[in-house]
Design a protein around this motif. Structure first.
Motif, PDB file in Angstrom:
ATOM      1  N   LYS A  29       0.693  -6.028   1.741  1.00 25.42           N
ATOM      2  CA  LYS A  29       0.255  -5.764   3.120  1.00 25.42           C
ATOM      3  C   LYS A  29      -0.743  -6.813   3.609  1.00 25.42           C
ATOM      4  O   LYS A  29      -1.137  -7.701   2.866  1.00 25.42           O
ATOM      5  CB  LYS A  29      -0.355  -4.352   3.181  1.00 25.42           C
ATOM      6  N   CYS A  73      -5.883   0.576   3.332  1.00 24.18           N
ATOM      7  CA  CYS A  73      -4.935   0.876   4.415  1.00 24.18           C
ATOM      8  C   CYS A  73      -4.985   2.348   4.834  1.00 24.18           C
ATOM      9  O   CYS A  73      -4.299   2.741   5.778  1.00 24.18           O
ATOM     10  CB  CYS A  73      -3.527   0.402   4.068  1.00 24.18           C
ATOM     11  N   CYS A 104      -0.098   3.181  -0.594  1.00 23.38           N
ATOM     12  CA  CYS A 104      -1.323   3.108   0.195  1.00 23.38           C
ATOM     13  C   CYS A 104      -2.539   3.146  -0.728  1.00 23.38           C
ATOM     14  O   CYS A 104      -2.434   3.525  -1.895  1.00 23.38           O
ATOM     15  CB  CYS A 104      -1.363   4.225   1.235  1.00 23.38           C
ATOM     16  N   CYS A 105      -3.654   2.721  -0.173  1.00 26.67           N
ATOM     17  CA  CYS A 105      -4.881   2.603  -0.961  1.00 26.67           C
ATOM     18  C   CYS A 105      -6.066   2.852  -0.028  1.00 26.67           C
ATOM     19  O   CYS A 105      -5.886   3.038   1.178  1.00 26.67           O
ATOM     20  CB  CYS A 105      -4.952   1.207  -1.575  1.00 26.67           C
ATOM     21  N   CYS A 131      -1.269  -3.408  -1.392  1.00 29.24           N
ATOM     22  CA  CYS A 131      -0.148  -2.455  -1.447  1.00 29.24           C
ATOM     23  C   CYS A 131       1.164  -3.145  -1.101  1.00 29.24           C
ATOM     24  O   CYS A 131       1.183  -4.079  -0.305  1.00 29.24           O
ATOM     25  CB  CYS A 131      -0.371  -1.324  -0.454  1.00 29.24           C
ATOM     26  N   CYS A 147      -4.596  -5.617   2.184  1.00 31.23           N
ATOM     27  CA  CYS A 147      -4.777  -5.002   0.869  1.00 31.23           C
ATOM     28  C   CYS A 147      -3.593  -5.381  -0.010  1.00 31.23           C
ATOM     29  O   CYS A 147      -2.684  -6.072   0.445  1.00 31.23           O
ATOM     30  CB  CYS A 147      -4.888  -3.479   0.983  1.00 31.23           C
TER      31      CYS A 147
HETATM   32 ZN    ZN Z   1      -3.342  -0.513   0.837  1.00 30.55          ZN
END
Ligand code: ZN
Ligand code: ADP
Ligand code: MG
Length: 482
Positions: free
Chosen positions: A20, A41, A37-38, A25, A23
């Motif tokens: 992304k 995000c 996701c993390c 991901c 980040c």
């Molecule tokens: Zn993320």
């Protein structure tokens, strides 16, 4: 009064980077909801963004391909608004210092070359995805809504054109050309169904010849070419009707329903100041050094427009043919590969544009999945040019090659399709055909030359299209005169 439409497009492209924008991901489409996701995000407190280098390289590639100027410095801004698919409450985007400005992309429309200005190209991030449970898939009437954060933070490039497009068809051609260019650049899969390529269309009308712009409305998410063209046509119709009845067009976002063909107002358009843009404090400015730009330039593939110019110069092809043949990298590679087997660019061009593209469109096949190779097509064209098979039969053989992947020679041998060029053999058939159609023979002898075509047709019927047309005509004239 005559009205002229004015159209400007805002195109969003999801980049095909592995990760992304801010980040690590995965940025791939789909996946089990909320598995990619993390904290970054999903906007957990204290999480900080880091810009994706690959995405910036792709952004530079797009900007250069659109002939833009890349200033040495650009910055990220926060665009503030509240929506459930935007967990931070703002989108990281670019505002008054975009990555690239002042480009252009040319299209051919109605046999004319039209240059469409590109106002800006900038970097931003995609939102998460709201999924509204209910029949329409829209929020109105939904039972409940779910949010999938997999898309949140996907690298998104926005391309904004100047208001320099003047018909729905030209808008469609422009979007198609841009899509082809982006695929050439290998920066996005441009899958419109999956939302990798999305288009908002701004449109206004003005008295023909006027130099000022009318009030515009915006059609959001025109996610197919048909949608874009039909939506614009309907909205232009609506605006013209409003003005003709003495009313005024209101600046707003309108919704186009493809099924009913109706355009309905959605909401009044927000203005830049509503977003309270301010510089993103968590990211450093984006400085495109000249060595960086040089490196990207050096790694650029030959672009479709350059390739088309080369085809026009080297092969003397008309601009339109060159444009079609370079519309995808696969097709132009195929064209050039076929020339290695059969070196007549006009004939190869005509076969690709007529037979090959015709077959691919009708059967919904991608070129990559086509069973006829450049070598295979070259082999067939050789047989036609040497007179072994007629052009008409050649087209039949081509269709069979598409279906079975067989070689032209084998199909001809198996089905006995060789062209009949032997005058004696054709003369015998001609005599029979003339005897069977005395009235037409009389007409020909009375001076009606066109009737010859009828006899040629009869002989083609008898021979399954295998008769050599030139020899056939000569023999027929002979026999009819005699
Ligand atoms: Zn993320
Ligand atoms: P906004 O500030 O409303 O977003 P912009 O000036 O940024 O408007 O332009 C957004 C898009 O709308 C651009 O593609 C631009 O070419 C197009 N556009 C701007 N004014 C008009 C107009 N009067 N008619 C048609 N398109 C327009
Ligand atoms: Mg704008």
């Amino acid at each position: 009064m005559e009205f002229e439409p004015v159209i400007g497009l805002e195109i969003h492209v999801e980049l095909s980077t592995e990760s992304k924008m801010f980040c690590g991901c995965r940025a791939e489409f789909g996946g089990e909801p909320n598995t990619r996701c993390c904290p970054v995000c999903m906007a957990h407190p204290g999480a900080l963004p880091v810009a994706n280098k690959k995405a910036i390289e792709y952004l530079a590639r797009i900007s250069l391909a659109l002939n833009c100027n890349i200033p040495g410095r650009s910055i990220f801004h926060r665009k503030n608004y509240f929506y459930p698919d935007l967990p931070k409450g703002y989108q990281i985007s670019q505002y008054d210092q975009p990555f690239a400005v002042n480009g252009q992309l040319g299209i051919i429309f109605d046999d004319e070359h039209i240059s469409v200005g590109i106002e800006r190209v900038h970097m931003e991030e995609d939102t998460a995805k709201n999924i509204h449970a209910g029949k329409s898939g829209r929020i109105a009437g939904a039972l409940y809504s779910l949010i999938d954060f997999n898309r949140s933070g996907t690298p998104l490039v926005e391309i904004v054109t100047r208001p320099e497009i003047h018909s729905p068809q030209a808008a469609r051609i422009f979007l198609n050309k841009l899509k082809n260019l982006l695929k050439y650049l290998d920066v996005s899969d441009c899958n419109m169904e999956e939302g990798s390529l999305r288009c908002d269309a701004n449109v206004s009308v003005r008295p023909a010849g006027s130099g000022t712009l009318g009030v515009k409305t915006e059609l959001k998410n025109m996610n197919s070419f048909k949608h874009l063209e039909k939506g614009l046509a309907k909205e232009i119709e609506r605006q013209v009707a409003v003005l003709e009845f003495g009313g005024q067009v209101v600046q707003q976002t309108v919704h186009f329903d493809f099924a009913s063909g109706e355009v309905t107002p959605m909401r009044s358009k927000e203005f830049a100041h509503d977003y309270r843009y301010f510089p993103e404090p968590d990211l450093v400015p984006l400085a495109a050094s000249s060595s960086f730009v040089q490196k990207i330039t050096a790694d650029m593939p030959e672009l479709p427009d350059e390739r088309a110019k080369r085809y026009m110069a080297d092969f003397n092809l008309p601009a339109y043919n060159a444009e079609v043949l370079t519309s995808s990298r696969e097709l132009s590679d195929y064209f050039e590969a076929t020339l290695a087997y059969f070196n007549d660019s006009r004939i190869v061009s005509n076969w690709l544009m007529g037979e090959l593209l015709g077959y691919l469109n009708a059967s919904g096949t991608e070129l990559a999945g086509c069973l006829v190779t450049p070598a295979g097509l070259g082999g067939l064209l050789k047989m036609i040019s040497s007179g072994e098979v007629s052009n008409a039969v050649g087209k039949e053989i081509f269709m069979e090659m598409c279906k079975t992947g067989g070689a032209a020679e084998n199909i001809v041998a198996a089905r006995g399709l060789t062209q009949i060029s032997d005058a004696a053999e054709l003369a015998a058939i001609a005599e029979r055909v003339i005897a069977a159609n005395p009235a037409q023979a009389e007409q020909f002898r009375a001076g009606k030359d066109k009737v010859l075509g009828f006899f040629v047709g009869q002989i083609m019927k008898e021979t399954g299209g295998r008769a050599n047309p030139q020899v056939t005509s000569r023999v027929l004239r002979d026999k009819l005169a005699g």
